[in-house]
Design a protein around this motif. Structure first.
Motif, short mmCIF file in Angstrom:
data_model
loop_
_atom_site.label_atom_id
_atom_site.label_comp_id
_atom_site.label_asym_id
_atom_site.label_seq_id
_atom_site.Cartn_x
_atom_site.Cartn_y
_atom_site.Cartn_z
N LEU A 291 -10.48 -1.51 39.25
CA LEU A 291 -9.44 -0.58 39.70
C LEU A 291 -9.06 0.40 38.60
CD1 LEU A 291 -7.39 0.32 41.82
CD2 LEU A 291 -5.83 -1.44 40.95
N ALA A 292 -8.94 -0.09 37.37
CA ALA A 292 -8.56 0.78 36.26
C ALA A 292 -9.60 1.88 36.06
CB ALA A 292 -8.40 -0.03 34.98
N PHE A 293 -10.87 1.52 36.05
CA PHE A 293 -11.90 2.53 35.82
C PHE A 293 -12.07 3.47 37.01
CE2 PHE A 293 -12.81 0.58 31.89
CZ PHE A 293 -13.57 1.49 31.16
N SER A 294 -11.80 2.96 38.19
CA SER A 294 -11.78 3.85 39.36
C SER A 294 -10.67 4.89 39.21
CB SER A 294 -11.57 3.03 40.63
OG SER A 294 -11.49 3.86 41.76
N SER B 121 -11.01 9.05 38.85
CA SER B 121 -10.31 10.03 39.69
C SER B 121 -9.42 10.92 38.83
CB SER B 121 -9.49 9.31 40.76
OG SER B 121 -8.49 8.48 40.19
N GLY B 122 -8.83 10.35 37.77
CA GLY B 122 -8.00 11.15 36.87
C GLY B 122 -8.79 12.23 36.17
N ALA B 123 -10.01 11.92 35.74
CA ALA B 123 -10.85 12.92 35.08
C ALA B 123 -11.18 14.06 36.03
CB ALA B 123 -12.14 12.26 34.57
N GLY C 131 -16.27 11.79 34.66
CA GLY C 131 -15.78 11.10 35.85
C GLY C 131 -16.88 10.31 36.54
N LYS C 132 -18.09 10.88 36.58
CA LYS C 132 -19.22 10.16 37.18
C LYS C 132 -19.56 8.91 36.37
CE LYS C 132 -21.33 14.48 38.79
NZ LYS C 132 -22.50 15.37 38.61
N ALA C 133 -19.54 9.03 35.04
CA ALA C 133 -19.83 7.88 34.19
C ALA C 133 -18.79 6.78 34.39
CB ALA C 133 -19.87 8.31 32.72
N LEU C 134 -17.53 7.15 34.46
CA LEU C 134 -16.47 6.17 34.67
C LEU C 134 -16.60 5.49 36.03
CD1 LEU C 134 -13.45 8.25 33.29
CD2 LEU C 134 -14.52 6.27 32.18
N VAL D 72 -9.37 14.99 38.65
CA VAL D 72 -8.12 15.73 38.89
C VAL D 72 -7.87 16.74 37.77
CG1 VAL D 72 -5.60 15.52 38.95
CG2 VAL D 72 -7.01 13.99 40.34
N VAL D 73 -8.08 16.31 36.53
CA VAL D 73 -7.88 17.22 35.40
C VAL D 73 -8.88 18.36 35.46
CG1 VAL D 73 -7.98 17.45 32.88
CG2 VAL D 73 -6.84 15.48 33.91
N GLU D 74 -10.14 18.05 35.80
CA GLU D 74 -11.16 19.09 35.92
C GLU D 74 -10.77 20.11 36.97
OE1 GLU D 74 -14.66 21.11 37.53
OE2 GLU D 74 -13.43 19.64 38.58
N ARG D 75 -10.25 19.64 38.09
CA ARG D 75 -9.80 20.55 39.16
C ARG D 75 -8.61 21.39 38.69
NH1 ARG D 75 -14.02 19.89 40.80
NH2 ARG D 75 -14.75 18.88 42.69
N ALA D 76 -7.71 20.77 37.95
CA ALA D 76 -6.54 21.49 37.46
C ALA D 76 -6.95 22.60 36.50
CB ALA D 76 -5.58 20.52 36.77
N LEU D 77 -7.97 22.34 35.68
CA LEU D 77 -8.46 23.38 34.77
C LEU D 77 -8.98 24.58 35.57
CD1 LEU D 77 -10.43 21.35 32.05
CD2 LEU D 77 -8.31 22.63 31.74
N HIS D 78 -9.72 24.30 36.62
CA HIS D 78 -10.26 25.39 37.42
C HIS D 78 -9.16 26.18 38.12
CE1 HIS D 78 -14.34 23.60 37.06
NE2 HIS D 78 -14.70 24.86 37.23
N GLU D 79 -8.16 25.47 38.61
CA GLU D 79 -7.10 26.14 39.36
C GLU D 79 -6.10 26.85 38.44
OE1 GLU D 79 -5.39 23.14 41.78
OE2 GLU D 79 -7.22 22.82 42.96
N GLY D 80 -5.99 26.38 37.22
CA GLY D 80 -5.03 26.96 36.28
C GLY D 80 -5.68 27.86 35.25
N TYR D 81 -6.19 27.26 34.18
CA TYR D 81 -6.76 28.02 33.08
C TYR D 81 -7.91 28.92 33.50
CZ TYR D 81 -4.16 25.63 29.34
OH TYR D 81 -3.19 25.18 28.49
N PHE D 82 -8.76 28.45 34.41
CA PHE D 82 -9.92 29.24 34.78
C PHE D 82 -9.50 30.58 35.40
CE2 PHE D 82 -12.52 26.02 33.42
CZ PHE D 82 -13.85 26.15 33.79
#
Length: 218
Positions: free
Chosen positions: A69-72, A76-78, A52-55, A80-90
């Motif tokens: 706009l697309a890369f922004s 943010s999508g990357a 996400g930082k690289a993007l 969001v997925v990282e947060r979802a992993l922590h809230e779900g699978y983690f």
């Protein structure tokens, strides 16, 4: 033939190695050991944060506002997925919230961050494309090859990368990469391929290292 079509042909043998890795074959069958999947998810969460930082860095370097706009949105999508992993699978798998990157994960993320910050922007975009594209192709391959007789314990992961939302992001990333490549000389396009190929190799290493539960040798 577009730039992306030509470079995919060049890395196709590597892609075939990726889909036939034990990790992906066992993921497909639902027989992948839980510990290996847990290890992979923890490393993927770390990776996505750095990705996400690289993007975001690339977004700030692009000149076309649609590309910015697309890369922004990709960045943010990357996250969001990282947060979802922590809230779900983690939580369900009992993973620690502080993840230390494996040697391969650190190598891959440092490569992307370096390209995003210091390479010409076209090469930087080519470097991040395999994470989009190869993941989509692997997700589609596994989804299509599955037998539907039994529920795969990793179905949620499979559905994410074989889903329409992710497909739209991948298509957009490919489109932008082709638009940038069109403006370059053959030499510039070859520089882009070098970054694309290296990132593709690191994709292979990432899955392979997860299967081995890679650790630092100290």
């Amino acid at each position: 033939m577009t730039w992306t079509e030509s470079v995919w042909q060049r890395i196709d043998p590597l892609y075939k190695k990726i889909i036939h890795l034990p990790f992906n074959q066992e993921l497909l069958k639902g027989s992948l050991p839980r510990e290996k999947f847990k290890f992979y998810l923890a490393q993927d969460a770390y990776y996505l944060g750095e990705f996400g930082k690289a993007l975001s860095t690339i977004s700030g370097r692009l000149s076309d506002l649609d590309h910015v706009l697309a890369f922004s949105n990709f960045a943010s999508g990357a996250i969001v997925v990282e947060r979802a992993l922590h809230e779900g699978y983690f939580q369900t798998l009992g993973l620690p919230h502080e993840v230390k990157p494996s040697p391969t994960c650190l190598l891959y993320t440092n490569f992307l961050l370096n390209q995003a910050a210091y390479a010409n922007v076209e090469k930087a975009v080519a470097a991040v494309l395999p994470c989009f594209w190869i993941y989509k192709e692997v997700g589609d391959y596994i989804y299509a090859a599955q037998t539907q007789s039994e529920m795969n314990p990793y179905q949620n992961w499979i559905d994410t990368y074989a889903g329409e939302d992710f497909a739209r992001s991948v298509h957009k990333a490919i489109q932008i990469t082709d638009q940038l490549a069109e403006k370059l000389s053959p030499e510039g396009q070859e520089d882009m391929f070098e970054a694309f190929e290296m990132a593709s190799k690191l994709e292979w290493m990432f899955w392979e290292s997860a299967y081995r539960l890679e650790k630092w040798g100290v």
